[in-house]
Design a protein around this motif. Structure first.
Motif, short mmCIF file in Angstrom:
data_model
loop_
_atom_site.label_atom_id
_atom_site.label_comp_id
_atom_site.label_asym_id
_atom_site.label_seq_id
_atom_site.Cartn_x
_atom_site.Cartn_y
_atom_site.Cartn_z
N ILE A 92 16.79 -13.72 56.65
CA ILE A 92 16.37 -15.04 57.08
C ILE A 92 17.27 -15.49 58.22
CG2 ILE A 92 15.86 -17.40 56.35
CD1 ILE A 92 15.68 -16.41 53.50
N PRO A 93 16.76 -15.59 59.44
CA PRO A 93 17.58 -15.89 60.61
C PRO A 93 18.09 -17.32 60.62
CG PRO A 93 15.28 -15.75 61.23
CD PRO A 93 15.35 -15.33 59.79
N PRO A 94 19.08 -17.60 61.46
CA PRO A 94 19.70 -18.94 61.49
C PRO A 94 18.72 -20.06 61.78
CG PRO A 94 21.01 -17.36 62.74
CD PRO A 94 19.75 -16.65 62.39
N GLU A 95 17.72 -19.78 62.64
CA GLU A 95 16.77 -20.84 62.98
C GLU A 95 16.03 -21.36 61.76
OE1 GLU A 95 17.04 -17.94 64.34
OE2 GLU A 95 17.18 -18.06 66.53
N VAL A 96 15.68 -20.41 60.88
CA VAL A 96 14.95 -20.80 59.67
C VAL A 96 15.88 -21.54 58.71
CG1 VAL A 96 13.67 -19.93 57.67
CG2 VAL A 96 13.32 -18.90 59.93
N ILE A 97 17.13 -21.06 58.60
CA ILE A 97 18.11 -21.73 57.73
C ILE A 97 18.32 -23.17 58.20
CG2 ILE A 97 20.48 -21.72 56.90
CD1 ILE A 97 20.45 -18.68 57.25
N ASP A 98 18.45 -23.34 59.51
CA ASP A 98 18.66 -24.67 60.07
C ASP A 98 17.46 -25.57 59.81
OD1 ASP A 98 20.27 -26.51 61.88
OD2 ASP A 98 18.39 -26.39 63.00
N GLU A 99 16.27 -25.01 59.96
CA GLU A 99 15.05 -25.79 59.69
C GLU A 99 15.00 -26.20 58.23
OE1 GLU A 99 11.72 -27.83 60.50
OE2 GLU A 99 12.90 -26.74 61.99
N PHE A 100 15.40 -25.28 57.35
CA PHE A 100 15.42 -25.57 55.92
C PHE A 100 16.39 -26.71 55.61
CE2 PHE A 100 16.62 -24.95 51.51
CZ PHE A 100 15.43 -24.61 50.89
N ASN A 101 17.54 -26.71 56.28
CA ASN A 101 18.57 -27.72 56.03
C ASN A 101 18.15 -29.12 56.45
OD1 ASN A 101 20.34 -25.84 54.98
ND2 ASN A 101 21.33 -25.43 56.94
N HIS A 102 17.20 -29.22 57.36
CA HIS A 102 16.82 -30.52 57.90
C HIS A 102 15.38 -30.90 57.57
CE1 HIS A 102 20.28 -29.23 60.38
NE2 HIS A 102 20.58 -30.52 60.42
N SER A 103 14.84 -30.31 56.52
CA SER A 103 13.46 -30.58 56.13
C SER A 103 13.41 -31.24 54.76
CB SER A 103 12.64 -29.28 56.11
OG SER A 103 12.56 -28.71 57.38
N THR A 104 12.30 -31.90 54.50
CA THR A 104 12.06 -32.46 53.17
C THR A 104 11.79 -31.34 52.19
OG1 THR A 104 9.67 -32.66 53.51
CG2 THR A 104 11.05 -34.53 54.22
N GLU A 105 11.83 -31.65 50.91
CA GLU A 105 11.58 -30.65 49.89
C GLU A 105 10.18 -30.06 50.04
OE1 GLU A 105 12.17 -28.18 46.60
OE2 GLU A 105 13.56 -29.33 47.85
N GLU A 106 9.21 -30.91 50.35
CA GLU A 106 7.83 -30.43 50.52
C GLU A 106 7.74 -29.42 51.66
OE1 GLU A 106 3.33 -32.21 51.39
OE2 GLU A 106 5.08 -33.54 51.28
N HIS A 107 8.41 -29.73 52.78
CA HIS A 107 8.39 -28.81 53.91
C HIS A 107 9.12 -27.51 53.58
CE1 HIS A 107 6.28 -30.66 57.18
NE2 HIS A 107 6.90 -31.81 56.99
N CYS A 108 10.18 -27.60 52.79
CA CYS A 108 10.92 -26.39 52.41
C CYS A 108 10.04 -25.45 51.59
CB CYS A 108 12.17 -26.77 51.62
SG CYS A 108 13.45 -27.58 52.60
N VAL A 109 9.28 -26.02 50.68
CA VAL A 109 8.37 -25.20 49.87
C VAL A 109 7.31 -24.55 50.75
CG1 VAL A 109 6.65 -25.26 48.03
CG2 VAL A 109 8.77 -26.57 47.78
N LYS A 110 6.78 -25.34 51.69
CA LYS A 110 5.77 -24.78 52.59
C LYS A 110 6.36 -23.69 53.48
CE LYS A 110 2.76 -28.86 52.78
NZ LYS A 110 2.19 -29.92 53.64
N LEU A 111 7.58 -23.92 53.94
CA LEU A 111 8.25 -22.93 54.78
C LEU A 111 8.42 -21.61 54.02
CD1 LEU A 111 9.79 -22.07 57.29
CD2 LEU A 111 11.83 -23.18 56.35
#
Length: 470
Positions: free
Chosen positions: A404-423
């Protein structure tokens, strides 16, 4: 005039809808499933009943026959036709159907309390609750386990409700998994719906449905029945209905007085055999008097062709390939992710996996090359020195190395729980698209694999919250 009126029928005899008034008792396995499920509900004091079978064999019709056979004065019924929802939504839907009112509760504890109260209130009224779930193969493993736990909400001496689950063959495989032994052991009746068993029973099925639609004359000749038996994969009801319906339409268009083998043959040859089933290809549709008929495939041109209002059944066309099943099932999730630009880094932000192995000289993939992670891991290491997550996932007999590359980790860190599940869902879908071998085996449930991969990705990302990830 409707096509069936040409044949002196009062209604369409072969529509693929679960209409109990068109049920034919010659389908032996369906008869058995209905009888055993009714026993589980009415006499057996069972908490779980299961009906499984391949697509198009009549599982939904069997459920509808069971429901129609239950006395509404003795039973309260909830019928879930699409269980692809959260457990909270599932409980709300069940409670709403049982009470006849929209359920506004949102907390799981409140919903469980309301459902428990509903069970005892119904018992006090002399009624038993029965929950029917069709397409149970669409349920997540988590929801399946939670449905099992629902059966604990009743006294030891009597079952206040019965859950009836109907699903495809991959659902049967999931039930038989050792992880679900607690669920499997609670099943009171387990029925398998199979094909209509013989050419004679297919003939009885066709003629009975024509009679139920108001027919009084013989329409399908003996040679038509012979070919119908063959082209329907030896008794798949859905294919029988489809071929018969199109044959009647072709007969009406061409002014025939009966349906012979040539008509059935030319209609059936519009379908191809795919994974043991006869199915239409995804090409442009042909309009027939405001009705839609299945898409054509390439067939040999014959001297005598049957026309649908001037369009030949034997016209040769180039078929398209079937769409990927997981892509269809996850299209809504992926569309949501793309629209909201969750993968902010574009293609480079996607999760990286190893490509499919190349075939050896013998034409078979090298066993040692399957899902080899080393080259991909080295490439990713060169691309960025930012923190990343690596996780090896075991799916069936395969080892999939997930980076899982840094861009995805960063997106995960700044997203709501719903967006994290969708991601995580999108990343899981990408895994399966890169590795079709994960779902290539017969009986594999793509939804279960997707859910398993998604949960692993979510768990790994959350574990990293004290380190480089959230």
């Amino acid at each position: 005039m409707h096509y069936y009126e040409y044949w002196s029928l009062k209604k369409a005899p072969f529509d693929n809808v679960p209409d109990p008034s068109m049920y034919v008792s010659s389908h032996t396995s369906s008869e058995n499933a209905i009888a055993e499920t009714l026993f589980a509900v009415e006499e057996g004091n069972e908490c779980l009943a299961v009906i499984v079978g391949d697509v198009g064999l009549g599982k939904t019709m069997s459920l509808r026959m069971v429901i129609d056979s239950l006395n509404p004065d003795k039973y309260k019924i909830a019928y879930i036709v699409n269980p692809d929802m959260s457990f909270i939504q599932l409980l709300r839907e069940i409670i709403g159907q049982l009470t006849g009112e929209r359920c506004e509760l949102k907390k799981k504890t409140d919903l469980l309390e309301a459902f428990n109260k509903l069970l005892f209130d119904s018992a006090a009224q002399g009624k038993k609750v029965v929950v029917f779930v069709d397409e149970a193969n669409a349920m997540t493993p988590s929801n399946l386990e939670k449905m099992r736990l629902l059966t604990n909400l009743q006294p030891d001496e009597v079952n206040l409700f019965t859950i009836v689950l109907a699903g495809q063959l991959e659902f049967a495989k999931r039930l038989a998994h050792p992880k679900r032994a607690n669920l499997f052991q609670r099943i009171g009746t387990y029925c398998t719906v199979e094909k209509i068993g013989s050419r004679e029973l297919v003939k009885n099925y066709v003629e009975t449905r024509l009679g139920l639609a108001g027919g009084t004359q013989k329409i399908f000749t003996d040679d038509a029945i012979d070919l119908l038996w063959e082209y329907s994969e030896h008794g798949v009801p859905r294919l029988i209905n489809k071929i018969c319906k199109l044959s009647l339409k072709a007969g009406e268009t061409n002014g025939f007085r009966e349906i012979g083998g040539e008509v059935v043959s030319q209609v059936a040859e519009r379908f191809q055999r795919l994974n043991g089933h006869v199915a239409p290809k995804k090409t442009s549709r042909i309009a027939v008097n405001a009705e839609t008929v299945p898409e054509p495939i390439s067939v040999p041109v014959k001297e005598n062709v049957i026309a649908f209002d001037g369009l030949s059944l034997a016209a040769s066309r180039t078929p398209k390939t079937e769409p990927d099943s997981m892509e269809e099932s996850l299209s809504e999730t992926k569309a949501t992710m793309q629209a909201s630009s969750v993968l902010a880094g574009g293609e480079d932000a996607k999760i990286k996996f190893d490509p499919e192995p190349q075939a050896s000289e013998s034409g078979q993939p090298e066993a040692a090359q399957l899902l080899n992670p080393e080259s991909e891991r080295d490439l990713l290491a060169e691309m960025s020195d930012k923190p990343r997550i690596e996780q090896e996932i075991e799916i069936d007999r395969y080892q999939v190395n997930v980076n899982i590359p840094p861009e995805v980790i960063d997106e995960f860190n700044h997203s709501t729980e719903e967006h994290c599940v969708k991601l995580a869902g999108v990343l899981a879908a990408q895994t399966m698209q890169r590795y079709p071998r994960l779902t290539a085996a017969w009986g594999v449930d793509p939804l279960a694999i997707w859910s398993e991969i998604r949960e692993v990705i979510l768990a790994r990302l959350r574990q990293g919250q004290n380190g480089t990830a959230r």
